[in-house]
Design a protein around this motif. Sequence first.
Motif, PDB file in Angstrom:
ATOM      1  N   ILE A   6     -37.052 -18.532  12.263  1.00  0.00           N
ATOM      2  CA  ILE A   6     -37.173 -17.746  11.038  1.00  0.00           C
ATOM      3  C   ILE A   6     -37.642 -18.665   9.919  1.00  0.00           C
ATOM      4  O   ILE A   6     -37.600 -19.886  10.048  1.00  0.00           O
ATOM      5  CB  ILE A   6     -35.836 -17.069  10.649  1.00  0.00           C
ATOM      6  N   GLY A   7     -38.069 -18.063   8.822  1.00  0.00           N
ATOM      7  CA  GLY A   7     -38.484 -18.855   7.674  1.00  0.00           C
ATOM      8  C   GLY A   7     -39.583 -18.154   6.913  1.00  0.00           C
ATOM      9  O   GLY A   7     -40.073 -17.098   7.318  1.00  0.00           O
ATOM     10  N   PRO A   8     -39.975 -18.746   5.812  1.00  0.00           N
ATOM     11  CA  PRO A   8     -40.976 -18.122   4.951  1.00  0.00           C
ATOM     12  C   PRO A   8     -42.355 -18.061   5.607  1.00  0.00           C
ATOM     13  O   PRO A   8     -42.626 -18.779   6.572  1.00  0.00           O
ATOM     14  CB  PRO A   8     -40.994 -19.016   3.713  1.00  0.00           C
ATOM     15  N   ALA A  78     -38.780 -10.331   8.550  1.00  0.00           N
ATOM     16  CA  ALA A  78     -38.000  -9.635   9.580  1.00  0.00           C
ATOM     17  C   ALA A  78     -36.500  -9.716   9.320  1.00  0.00           C
ATOM     18  O   ALA A  78     -35.758  -8.790   9.637  1.00  0.00           O
ATOM     19  CB  ALA A  78     -38.327 -10.197  10.964  1.00  0.00           C
ATOM     20  N   VAL A  79     -36.059 -10.812   8.725  1.00  0.00           N
ATOM     21  CA  VAL A  79     -34.623 -11.010   8.497  1.00  0.00           C
ATOM     22  C   VAL A  79     -34.063 -10.097   7.411  1.00  0.00           C
ATOM     23  O   VAL A  79     -32.847 -10.039   7.227  1.00  0.00           O
ATOM     24  CB  VAL A  79     -34.301 -12.477   8.140  1.00  0.00           C
ATOM     25  N   TRP A 121     -45.650 -16.549  -3.306  1.00  0.00           N
ATOM     26  CA  TRP A 121     -44.956 -17.153  -2.167  1.00  0.00           C
ATOM     27  C   TRP A 121     -43.625 -17.745  -2.616  1.00  0.00           C
ATOM     28  O   TRP A 121     -42.589 -17.514  -1.982  1.00  0.00           O
ATOM     29  CB  TRP A 121     -45.828 -18.237  -1.524  1.00  0.00           C
ATOM     30  N   SER A 122     -43.628 -18.488  -3.710  1.00  0.00           N
ATOM     31  CA  SER A 122     -42.403 -19.123  -4.216  1.00  0.00           C
ATOM     32  C   SER A 122     -41.343 -18.087  -4.582  1.00  0.00           C
ATOM     33  O   SER A 122     -40.158 -18.266  -4.278  1.00  0.00           O
ATOM     34  CB  SER A 122     -42.713 -20.008  -5.422  1.00  0.00           C
ATOM     35  N   ALA A 123     -41.763 -16.999  -5.228  1.00  0.00           N
ATOM     36  CA  ALA A 123     -40.813 -15.943  -5.595  1.00  0.00           C
ATOM     37  C   ALA A 123     -40.220 -15.294  -4.348  1.00  0.00           C
ATOM     38  O   ALA A 123     -39.014 -15.032  -4.278  1.00  0.00           O
ATOM     39  CB  ALA A 123     -41.508 -14.901  -6.466  1.00  0.00           C
ATOM     40  N   LEU A 124     -41.064 -15.043  -3.354  1.00  0.00           N
ATOM     41  CA  LEU A 124     -40.613 -14.449  -2.107  1.00  0.00           C
ATOM     42  C   LEU A 124     -39.595 -15.365  -1.411  1.00  0.00           C
ATOM     43  O   LEU A 124     -38.550 -14.907  -0.958  1.00  0.00           O
ATOM     44  CB  LEU A 124     -41.834 -14.208  -1.215  1.00  0.00           C
ATOM     45  N   ARG A 128     -35.578 -14.681  -0.504  1.00  0.00           N
ATOM     46  CA  ARG A 128     -35.139 -14.604   0.898  1.00  0.00           C
ATOM     47  C   ARG A 128     -34.298 -15.779   1.360  1.00  0.00           C
ATOM     48  O   ARG A 128     -33.599 -15.674   2.374  1.00  0.00           O
ATOM     49  CB  ARG A 128     -36.356 -14.497   1.819  1.00  0.00           C
ATOM     50  N   MET A 129     -34.356 -16.913   0.669  1.00  0.00           N
ATOM     51  CA  MET A 129     -33.695 -18.126   1.165  1.00  0.00           C
ATOM     52  C   MET A 129     -32.199 -17.945   1.439  1.00  0.00           C
ATOM     53  O   MET A 129     -31.702 -18.461   2.451  1.00  0.00           O
ATOM     54  CB  MET A 129     -33.944 -19.307   0.223  1.00  0.00           C
ATOM     55  N   PRO A 130     -31.450 -17.221   0.612  1.00  0.00           N
ATOM     56  CA  PRO A 130     -30.026 -17.036   0.957  1.00  0.00           C
ATOM     57  C   PRO A 130     -29.833 -16.364   2.316  1.00  0.00           C
ATOM     58  O   PRO A 130     -28.917 -16.724   3.060  1.00  0.00           O
ATOM     59  CB  PRO A 130     -29.497 -16.164  -0.190  1.00  0.00           C
ATOM     60  N   ILE A 131     -30.695 -15.418   2.659  1.00  0.00           N
ATOM     61  CA  ILE A 131     -30.587 -14.766   3.971  1.00  0.00           C
ATOM     62  C   ILE A 131     -30.958 -15.745   5.066  1.00  0.00           C
ATOM     63  O   ILE A 131     -30.238 -15.884   6.066  1.00  0.00           O
ATOM     64  CB  ILE A 131     -31.482 -13.505   4.042  1.00  0.00           C
ATOM     65  N   TYR A 132     -32.080 -16.442   4.891  1.00  0.00           N
ATOM     66  CA  TYR A 132     -32.482 -17.435   5.888  1.00  0.00           C
ATOM     67  C   TYR A 132     -31.353 -18.425   6.160  1.00  0.00           C
ATOM     68  O   TYR A 132     -31.010 -18.700   7.301  1.00  0.00           O
ATOM     69  CB  TYR A 132     -33.711 -18.231   5.420  1.00  0.00           C
ATOM     70  N   GLU A 133     -30.801 -18.966   5.084  1.00  0.00           N
ATOM     71  CA  GLU A 133     -29.762 -19.998   5.233  1.00  0.00           C
ATOM     72  C   GLU A 133     -28.497 -19.450   5.882  1.00  0.00           C
ATOM     73  O   GLU A 133     -27.844 -20.148   6.656  1.00  0.00           O
ATOM     74  CB  GLU A 133     -29.469 -20.637   3.884  1.00  0.00           C
ATOM     75  N   SER A 134     -28.150 -18.205   5.585  1.00  0.00           N
ATOM     76  CA  SER A 134     -26.932 -17.629   6.166  1.00  0.00           C
ATOM     77  C   SER A 134     -27.062 -17.411   7.676  1.00  0.00           C
ATOM     78  O   SER A 134     -26.057 -17.380   8.380  1.00  0.00           O
ATOM     79  CB  SER A 134     -26.582 -16.312   5.471  1.00  0.00           C
ATOM     80  N   LEU A 135     -28.277 -17.263   8.163  1.00  0.00           N
ATOM     81  CA  LEU A 135     -28.513 -16.998   9.583  1.00  0.00           C
ATOM     82  C   LEU A 135     -28.749 -18.263  10.411  1.00  0.00           C
ATOM     83  O   LEU A 135     -28.600 -18.237  11.626  1.00  0.00           O
ATOM     84  CB  LEU A 135     -29.723 -16.077   9.735  1.00  0.00           C
ATOM     85  N   ALA A 136     -29.118 -19.346   9.760  1.00  0.00           N
ATOM     86  CA  ALA A 136     -29.600 -20.536  10.469  1.00  0.00           C
ATOM     87  C   ALA A 136     -28.483 -21.357  11.102  1.00  0.00           C
ATOM     88  O   ALA A 136     -27.453 -21.614  10.492  1.00  0.00           O
ATOM     89  CB  ALA A 136     -30.391 -21.415   9.508  1.00  0.00           C
ATOM     90  N   ASP A 137     -28.753 -21.776  12.333  1.00  0.00           N
ATOM     91  CA  ASP A 137     -27.897 -22.745  13.025  1.00  0.00           C
ATOM     92  C   ASP A 137     -28.453 -24.156  12.872  1.00  0.00           C
ATOM     93  O   ASP A 137     -27.728 -25.134  13.030  1.00  0.00           O
ATOM     94  CB  ASP A 137     -27.841 -22.413  14.525  1.00  0.00           C
TER      95      ASP A 137
END
Length: 168
Positions: A6-8, A78-79, A121-124, A128-137
Amino acid sequence: MTVALIGPPAAGKSRVGRRLARTLDVPFIDTDSEIVAVHGPISGIFAHQGEAAFRALEREAVSRALTSGGVVSLGGGAVLDLETQRDLRDATVVLLTVSPEAVAARIDDGKRPLVQGIESWSALVRARMPIYESLADYRADTSRRPISTIAEEIAQWITQREKEHQGA
């Protein structure tokens, strides 16, 4: 084993995913490519059917891919789907990040309908970064290092994690 990347947008999920799948000797699925193969270019889907229609197609592709196993590259948004977030709990999730400086040259391809330059891109990414970080292992930055190095580091981490889970 299912590894989800996942990621931007333009973080390198497809390129890293292909290399990682080869390294791990598992199948690779790029959900954006799956959508394009059946429904045509993503920018066209956005233009003619709207974002909601695209997100529904994306959800179907992600659901199928995550149950198939292997390495799965998810589109950047997608996240945002709550069902996808729940599905990712059963996968090993790798967050790929990239700096604005490094991504600037990557986003000028017209393939990303929600990205019209570095500011959007930066605004997007901020949103989304809080969601990305919450899902990442696991997290890996793709800004400056070779894809092969990044994929090898992720593969080593996954192999170590598998050994630890088998021994537990």
